[in-house]
Scaffold this active site. Structure first.
Site, mmCIF file in Angstrom:
data_model
loop_
_atom_site.group_PDB
_atom_site.id
_atom_site.type_symbol
_atom_site.label_atom_id
_atom_site.label_comp_id
_atom_site.label_asym_id
_atom_site.label_seq_id
_atom_site.Cartn_x
_atom_site.Cartn_y
_atom_site.Cartn_z
ATOM 1 N N GLU A 147 17.706 -32.917 16.746
ATOM 2 C CA GLU A 147 17.006 -32.389 17.917
ATOM 3 C C GLU A 147 16.340 -31.052 17.616
ATOM 4 O O GLU A 147 15.256 -30.760 18.134
ATOM 5 C CB GLU A 147 17.967 -32.263 19.099
ATOM 6 C CG GLU A 147 18.624 -33.569 19.536
ATOM 7 C CD GLU A 147 17.636 -34.682 19.871
ATOM 8 O OE1 GLU A 147 16.453 -34.392 20.144
ATOM 9 O OE2 GLU A 147 18.050 -35.855 19.852
ATOM 10 N N HIS A 156 10.036 -38.825 14.767
ATOM 11 C CA HIS A 156 10.964 -39.663 14.016
ATOM 12 C C HIS A 156 10.332 -40.207 12.736
ATOM 13 O O HIS A 156 9.152 -40.571 12.721
ATOM 14 C CB HIS A 156 11.422 -40.848 14.875
ATOM 15 C CG HIS A 156 12.225 -40.444 16.054
ATOM 16 N ND1 HIS A 156 11.995 -40.954 17.309
ATOM 17 C CD2 HIS A 156 13.259 -39.583 16.186
ATOM 18 C CE1 HIS A 156 12.855 -40.423 18.163
ATOM 19 N NE2 HIS A 156 13.626 -39.583 17.498
#
Length: 253
Positions: A147, A156
Site C-alpha cells: 500500500e 499492480h
C-alpha cells in the site's frame, strides 16, 4: 528526521481526522473504478505520474519526504512494529524518507477504515491522504509495503501493459466485484526500463480474489506459480523503479 520505532508508536490520536467519507471515495484509485466491468479486452489508459503527484524532495539532502501520521488506537504495538519494519525496508532501499507529520498540508494518515478493507490511492493527491490498513493487514509486512508503494505512485505488477506475454488471467475464477483489479493498463512509462517482475511486492498471488479456490493468475513460466505475490518486501525491481521515478541520488541509483 527519520521515523524511529519509538516515534511511530507514540503518535497521538487526532480526533480531527476521524474518517467521514466512504472507503470507496477515499481509497479506490479513480482509474480502477472505471474498470469495474473489466474483462480480457479491457485496456485502461494510465497517464504518467507528474511532479504534482510525486512526493517532494528535500533539496539539502536529495531525499524524498513523506509526512505520516497514524491513528495508533486502531492497532497493537506489535502491529505497529510490523508497519515500522515495512517503512524501514523502503527507506533502506530507496531515497524515500518517512517523517512525523507536524503541520505539512500534504500527508499520509494511516488508520483502520472499519470496513474490513485495505487500500490506498496512487501517488500524492494533496491534503490528507488515507492509507487504510486493517489490523490483519498491519500484521503482514508485505501488505503494508504494497500500500505504501501505491502511495509512491505505482500500480499492480499483474496489471502492467505487457502482462499478457507472461500471465494468463483466468477471468472465470475471479469474483465479479474484484475484476477491476485485473484490468490491463496502458502504462509502459511505469516500467522505468525494467522487465516484468514476478517477485514484485505489487503482484497478486496466484489465487488472488478467487471465487472458487482455483487460480486467477497463471504464469506462463510455471516456475513463477509459487513466486508471485509471496514476497515479504520490495524486490530489486521495485526498488529500482522507485529510485528511477524519484531520480534518487547515489548510492540508490
Amino acid at each position: 528526521m527519520f521515523l524511529s520505532r519509538q516515534s511511530i508508536l507514540i503518535f497521538p490520536l487526532l480526533a480531527m481526522l476521524v474518517v467521514s467519507k466512504p472507503f470507496e471515495e477515499t481509497n479506490e484509485h479513480h482509474i480502477e473504478k472505471r474498470a469495474i466491468k473489466a474483462g480480457p479486452d479491457t485496456l485502461i489508459i494510465v497517464p504518467p505520474i507528474t511532479n504534482r503527484n510525486k512526493w517532494p524532495r528535500v533539496v539539502a539532502t536529495g531525499m524524498i519526504q513523506i509526512p505520516i501520521a497514524i491513528r495508533t488506537t486502531d492497532y497493537s504495538r506489535e502491529e505497529l512494529a510490523v508497519f515500522h519494519q515495512g517503512m524501514a525496508d523502503i527507506q533502506n532501499k530507496t531515497c524515500v524518507r518517512f517523517v512525523n507529520r507536524t503541520s505539512q498540508p500534504d500527508y499520509v494518515f494511516v488508520r483502520d477504515a472499519g470496513q474490513g478493507k485495505c487500500g490506498a490511492l496512487i501517488g500524492k493527491v494533496g491534503g490528507i491522504q488515507y492509507l487504510s490498513l486493517t489490523p490483519a493487514c498491519m500484521r503482514i509486512r508485505k501488505k503494508c509495503i504494497h500500500e505504501m508503494v501505491h502511495i509512491l505512485g505505482f500500480h499492480h505488477m499483474h496489471q502492467r501493459f505487457d502482462r499478457d506475454h507472461f500471465l494468463d488471467i483466468k477471468w472465470g475464477n475471479i469474483k465479479e466485484a474484484n475484476k477491476f483489479a485485473f484490468a490491463r493498463y496502458d502504462n509502459k512509462w511505469e516500467a522505468y526500463g525494467t522487465g516484468y517482475d514476478p517477485w514484485s511486492c505489487m503482484h497478486y498471488t496466484r489465487k488472488g480474489f478467487s471465487k472458487n479456490t482455483f487460480d486467477t493468475i497463471v504464469p506462463k513460466n510455471k516456475e513463477w506459480l509459487d513466486v508471485i505475490g509471496t514476497q515479504l518486501t520490495l524486490s530489486k525491481g521495485d526498488a529500482t523503479r522507485i529510485n528511477r521515478m524519484y531520480e534518487c541520488p547515489h548510492p540508490y541509483t
